[in-house]
Motif scaffolding. Structure first.
Motif, mmCIF file in Angstrom:
data_model
loop_
_atom_site.group_PDB
_atom_site.id
_atom_site.type_symbol
_atom_site.label_atom_id
_atom_site.label_comp_id
_atom_site.label_asym_id
_atom_site.label_seq_id
_atom_site.Cartn_x
_atom_site.Cartn_y
_atom_site.Cartn_z
ATOM 1 N N GLY A 91 0.823 -1.200 0.000
ATOM 2 C CA GLY A 91 0.000 0.000 0.000
ATOM 3 C C GLY A 91 0.858 1.252 0.000
ATOM 4 O O GLY A 91 0.658 2.163 -0.812
ATOM 5 N N ILE A 92 1.837 1.261 0.891
ATOM 6 C CA ILE A 92 2.722 2.426 0.979
ATOM 7 C C ILE A 92 3.499 2.597 -0.321
ATOM 8 O O ILE A 92 3.605 3.686 -0.866
ATOM 9 C CB ILE A 92 3.699 2.274 2.161
ATOM 10 N N ALA A 93 4.022 1.477 -0.822
ATOM 11 C CA ALA A 93 4.838 1.549 -2.033
ATOM 12 C C ALA A 93 4.049 2.145 -3.187
ATOM 13 O O ALA A 93 4.534 3.014 -3.912
ATOM 14 C CB ALA A 93 5.356 0.163 -2.386
ATOM 15 N N HIS A 94 2.804 1.701 -3.348
ATOM 16 C CA HIS A 94 1.978 2.236 -4.435
ATOM 17 C C HIS A 94 1.737 3.725 -4.245
ATOM 18 O O HIS A 94 1.834 4.513 -5.188
ATOM 19 C CB HIS A 94 0.643 1.494 -4.509
ATOM 20 N N ASN A 97 4.842 5.571 -5.118
ATOM 21 C CA ASN A 97 5.207 5.505 -6.532
ATOM 22 C C ASN A 97 4.533 6.589 -7.359
ATOM 23 O O ASN A 97 5.127 7.128 -8.295
ATOM 24 C CB ASN A 97 4.860 4.132 -7.103
ATOM 25 N N ASN A 98 3.291 6.914 -7.032
ATOM 26 C CA ASN A 98 2.601 7.939 -7.819
ATOM 27 C C ASN A 98 3.287 9.297 -7.735
ATOM 28 O O ASN A 98 3.638 9.863 -8.772
ATOM 29 C CB ASN A 98 1.133 8.021 -7.404
ATOM 30 N N PRO A 99 3.501 9.851 -6.518
ATOM 31 C CA PRO A 99 4.236 11.124 -6.481
ATOM 32 C C PRO A 99 5.634 11.012 -7.089
ATOM 33 O O PRO A 99 6.102 11.967 -7.711
ATOM 34 C CB PRO A 99 4.314 11.461 -4.986
ATOM 35 N N LEU A 100 6.271 9.858 -6.953
ATOM 36 C CA LEU A 100 7.601 9.708 -7.548
ATOM 37 C C LEU A 100 7.531 9.892 -9.058
ATOM 38 O O LEU A 100 8.394 10.524 -9.671
ATOM 39 C CB LEU A 100 8.181 8.320 -7.238
ATOM 40 N N SER A 150 12.539 4.720 -5.642
ATOM 41 C CA SER A 150 11.784 3.697 -6.372
ATOM 42 C C SER A 150 12.452 2.343 -6.228
ATOM 43 O O SER A 150 11.790 1.309 -6.317
ATOM 44 C CB SER A 150 11.546 4.070 -7.834
ATOM 45 N N ASP A 151 13.748 2.349 -5.954
ATOM 46 C CA ASP A 151 14.414 1.087 -5.650
ATOM 47 C C ASP A 151 13.801 0.475 -4.384
ATOM 48 O O ASP A 151 13.522 -0.718 -4.309
ATOM 49 C CB ASP A 151 15.911 1.342 -5.457
ATOM 50 N N ILE A 152 13.573 1.327 -3.401
ATOM 51 C CA ILE A 152 12.986 0.835 -2.141
ATOM 52 C C ILE A 152 11.541 0.378 -2.349
ATOM 53 O O ILE A 152 11.158 -0.705 -1.887
ATOM 54 C CB ILE A 152 13.042 1.929 -1.047
ATOM 55 N N THR A 153 10.757 1.173 -3.062
ATOM 56 C CA THR A 153 9.359 0.758 -3.254
ATOM 57 C C THR A 153 9.292 -0.535 -4.075
ATOM 58 O O THR A 153 8.445 -1.385 -3.826
ATOM 59 C CB THR A 153 8.506 1.847 -3.944
#
Ligand SMILES: Nc1ncnc2c1ncn2[C@@H]1O[C@H](COP(=O)(O)OP(=O)(O)O)[C@@H](O)[C@H]1O
Ligand SMILES: [Mg+2]
Lengths: 332, 131
Positions: A91-94, A97-100, A150-153
């Protein structure tokens, strides 16, 4: 005994209902009545011994059974915890990812917006040149940090992914050797020697790309533990019941006892930010459990760390199988 | 069994040509692409089982291409090929769903076998150009 499962508890083998009691008592009484005191005593002693032996046996069996069921429920709780954590992580990753994505696009647009300034620079404006250099630098840094995020997500999503093994007959020695060969060049550069000790292995069915990921993770950790050089021993061997074991052992500083039960937790890392995210072992353990095996760690003081992958002859993820397209990476 | 359909992606056109020649002789049906973008365009129109992908390419590199391929065609199997394998790119590649990671130079027989196992997996996950 804390619960009802003890030797004399309601469900134990020597519970009051059990037919063993009247049988033994009757035997002793019969012996004493019919055969005079001595043989009767002997028989009674024998009966007592049998009783003692039977109770020891069943106590052992019970203890083992309890230990096994403990381990099982622990693993179950652990995998439920991991699943919940995985959902949270995904959930957090998604969300991140959008703001990234937007930051990346804006940074690219900024780069494009600089074109008129570039024209001014070509026309010889020193101010434009300085401004440009500064801005390009800033944009470059933004991109680098975005990549780091993004590597972390990506890793979070990879951790969150259900392990859905696709099992194929595999030559595990060859698979391990591929990963060793990949690591070896960088190992040599940091004065690290890899010693191969491959045993003869039965052919197993497992998920080759998932297993590659695990072996590579373990080798990478060993390399990072050996910054100042050392040795990595990679062993493969056949184990009981057609199982196989793969061990990656290093001569690095090892793992403090206090960390041993934490290293498989997601996000547990002792490495500097940017060097480790603490997801490697968490992902690896999930994969190996999904393959029907175990991944364990050992560390002796000053004797380095050892990780052992145990795999069954045929891979079977319990309940982790998904239907259909079970085969995607998690780069999104 | 139908022919295994392979797409080889590398920015060195000599390599692609040689690859096509050698693997066609081995009974594969082989297409070539000079870069990631071209490969993705090709994949839109043609059914492919296994992509053999160079990691280091100008423009869209191998890992980026891999990500896109797995996103759009999750059952297509990708074998990464690299002249200078790094641990980091290996870890990344495997975690993005690459089937295998092969160091150049490779032996023909070896790669043939790897393509066959990749194809086997493709059949297991319910893809397959012949289906
Ligand atoms: N071979 C090893 N030697 C010493 N410590 C290790 C080794 N492998 C793992 N560890 C410890 O376990 C931690 C978690 O490892 P891992 O999950 O791979 O995450 P990361 O490598 O990103 O820190 C490491 O930070 C380190 O403290
Ligand atoms: Mg690690």
């Amino acid at each position: 005994m804390p619960d009802g499962g003890g030797l004399l508890g309601p469900s134990g083998p020597l519970a009051a209902r059990s037919p063993v009691w009247p049988l033994l008592l009757g035997l002793a009484a019969l012996a004493a009545a019919t055969a005079g005191p001595w043989p009767g005593l002997i028989l009674a002693l024998a009966a007592g011994f049998v009783l003692w032996w039977a109770s020891r046996r069943s106590a052992g069996a019970l203890r083992r059974a309890r230990e096994e069921s403990c381990e099982l429920s622990e693993q179950l709780i652990q995998s439920q915890k991991m699943a919940a954590l995985g959902e949270l992580a995904a959930g957090i990753a998604h969300e991140i990812n959008n703001p990234l994505g937007i930051i990346t696009q804006e940074a690219e647009l900024l780069g494009l917006a600089l074109e008129p300034v570039e024209a001014a620079q070509r026309d010889g404006s020193p101010l434009a040149a300085a401004f440009l250099a500064e801005l390009r630098d800033g944009i470059g840094e933004i991109m680098r940090q975005v990549n780091r995020c993004s590597d972390i997500t990506h890793k979070m999503l990879n951790f969150a992914r259900k392990v859905a093994p696709v099992c194929q007959p595999s030559d595990v020695n060859r698979l391990v050797e591929d990963m060793v060969a990949l690591v070896e060049r960088e190992a040599t550069k940091q004065d690290t020697r890899i010693v191969r000790m491959y045993g003869e292995l039965p052919r197993v069915t497992t998920d080759p790309p998932l297993l590659r990921q695990v072996v590579l993770n373990l080798l990478n950790n060993a390399m990072q533990a050996l910054e100042r050089g050392g040795m990595i021993f990679v062993t493969t061997r056949a184990a009981e019941d057609g199982q196989i074991a793969i061990e990656v052992r290093d001569t690095g500083p090892g793992i403090p006892a206090a960390h041993l039960d934490k290293i498989f937790n997601p996000f547990f890392t002792t490495k500097a930010p940017g060097m480790g995210t603490g997801l490697g072992l968490a992902i690896s353990q999930r994969i190996v459990v999904g393959l029907g095996g175990t991944l364990t760690a050992q560390s002796l003081p000053d004797a380095g760390a050892a990780f052992v992958i145990r795999l069954p002859a045929t891979c079977g993820g319990e309940g982790e199988r998904r239907h259909g397209a079970a085969d995607q990476g998690t780069g999104h | 069994m139908s022919e295994i359909k392979v797409l080889v992606v590398d920015d060195e056109s000599d390599f692609v040509e040689l690859f096509i020649k050698r693997f066609t002789r081995r009974g594969f049906s082989v297409l070539g692409a000079g870069g990631g973008a071209e490969a993705l365009t090709l994949l839109k129109g043609v059914a492919v089982d296994v992509v053999v992908l160079d990691v280091k390419m100008p423009g869209m590199d191998g890992l980026e291409t891999l990500k896109e391929i797995k996103k759009r065609h999750p059952t297509v199997q990708v074998i990464l090929l690299t002249g200078h394998g790094s641990v980091k790119s290996g870890i990344e590649g495997m975690s993005y769903g690459a089937y295998d990671y092969v160091l150049k130079p490779f032996s023909l027989d070896d790669l043939v076998e790897r393509i066959q196992s990749a194809y086997h997996r493709r059949a297991l996950v319910g893809g397959g150009s012949g289906a």
